[in-house]
Design an enzyme around this catalytic site. Structure first.
Site, mmCIF file in Angstrom:
data_model
loop_
_atom_site.group_PDB
_atom_site.id
_atom_site.type_symbol
_atom_site.label_atom_id
_atom_site.label_comp_id
_atom_site.label_asym_id
_atom_site.label_seq_id
_atom_site.Cartn_x
_atom_site.Cartn_y
_atom_site.Cartn_z
ATOM 1 N N ASP A 50 -1.805 -1.611 3.085
ATOM 2 C CA ASP A 50 -2.129 -2.892 3.732
ATOM 3 C C ASP A 50 -1.002 -3.529 4.550
ATOM 4 O O ASP A 50 -0.806 -4.753 4.509
ATOM 5 C CB ASP A 50 -2.590 -3.902 2.680
ATOM 6 C CG ASP A 50 -3.759 -3.409 1.835
ATOM 7 O OD1 ASP A 50 -4.334 -2.362 2.167
ATOM 8 O OD2 ASP A 50 -4.082 -4.077 0.846
ATOM 9 N N LYS A 118 -10.992 -1.868 3.106
ATOM 10 C CA LYS A 118 -11.362 -2.247 1.745
ATOM 11 C C LYS A 118 -11.428 -3.761 1.615
ATOM 12 O O LYS A 118 -10.855 -4.497 2.432
ATOM 13 C CB LYS A 118 -10.368 -1.683 0.721
ATOM 14 C CG LYS A 118 -8.949 -2.254 0.816
ATOM 15 C CD LYS A 118 -8.025 -1.566 -0.173
ATOM 16 C CE LYS A 118 -6.598 -2.094 -0.115
ATOM 17 N NZ LYS A 118 -6.446 -3.458 -0.627
ATOM 18 N N CYS A 152 -1.983 -6.049 -4.402
ATOM 19 C CA CYS A 152 -2.590 -4.759 -4.083
ATOM 20 C C CYS A 152 -1.745 -3.570 -4.531
ATOM 21 O O CYS A 152 -2.277 -2.577 -5.037
ATOM 22 C CB CYS A 152 -2.873 -4.681 -2.585
ATOM 23 S SG CYS A 152 -4.095 -5.902 -2.031
#
Length: 231
Positions: A50, A118, A152
């Protein structure tokens, strides 16, 4: 007065039993990694988590994270280590930053890393898990870098550990918006049995020997990088 000998022996045995139970409880609370943390290119997969445009002005030491990720992506191509990259809700948060091309060509050779959108915080979505099972089932050593360390990255590492992976967290390649969240996350990851490491350590561990075929190429990448961006 002194305890009778039998009472002293019982007390000593009870103390040893308590100590053993305490050690066992501590071990259960802090499970060790599965192995010694060795890495070989044929066993390893890199996870880029990310590193997206929307986070550029929010993440502590974001340029350092990008620089480390760029090094790891270039090294992955040289070492023939596959990369899985994710993007958290890219419609709102943008795609992976332009400094980290996930497909292209280098010296005439094309490459394309696997990229997954996602909404789940962990990278281990159903799609990613299916990809790992179909293309990288023998690769059980995960090396992860990206953001945010306490969300994350952390949740990805916990999922990977639960799946039986050895997990290596590139400390100079992970961050959060707030430094204390990053610091606590790194301790949490160590407690969960992950290896805390650096980009340079990972790359030398994968090569293992100065006679490694791509040693000079990777060594030049490290020299060009200079001092660790988190130093």
């Amino acid at each position: 007065s002194a305890l009778p000998r039998s009472s002293a022996l019982v007390s000593s045995a009870a103390a040893r039993g308590l100590a053993l139970r305490t050690m066992a409880a501590a071990a259960a609370a802090h499970p060790p990694p599965q192995g010694l943390g060795r890495l070989r290119s044929e066993d390893t997969i890199f996870f880029l988590c990310d590193i997206q445009e929307r986070f550029r002005d929010l993440i502590h030491r974001f340029p350092a994270v990008v620089q480390t990720a760029d090094l790891m992506l270039q090294a992955a191509r040289a070492l023939e280590v596959p990369v899985v990259a994710t993007e958290q809700y890219p419609r709102a948060l943008g795609h992976t930053v332009a400094e980290l091309p996930l497909s292209g060509a280098v010296e005439g050779e094309e490459y394309a890393h696997a990229v997954f959108a996602k909404t789940k915080f962990s990278m281990i979505t159903e799609e990613v898990q299916a990809h790992l099972e179909s293309t990288a089932s023998t690769r059980r050593c995960a090396v992860i870098f990206g953001i945010e360390a306490h969300v994350c990255v952390l949740q990805t590492c916990l999922d990977l550990r639960a799946m039986g992976y050895d997990v290596h967290v590139v400390v100079d390649g992970v961050s959060s918006q707030r430094p204390h969240d990053r610091a606590v996350a790194l301790q949490r990851l160590r407690d969960a049995g992950c290896f805390l490491t650096t980009a340079e350590s990972v790359l030398f561990l994968v090569m293992g020997d100065a006679t490694y075929p791509k040693f000079k190429q990777v060594s030049n990448l490290l020299k060009a990088r200079g001092q660790s961006p988190f130093a």
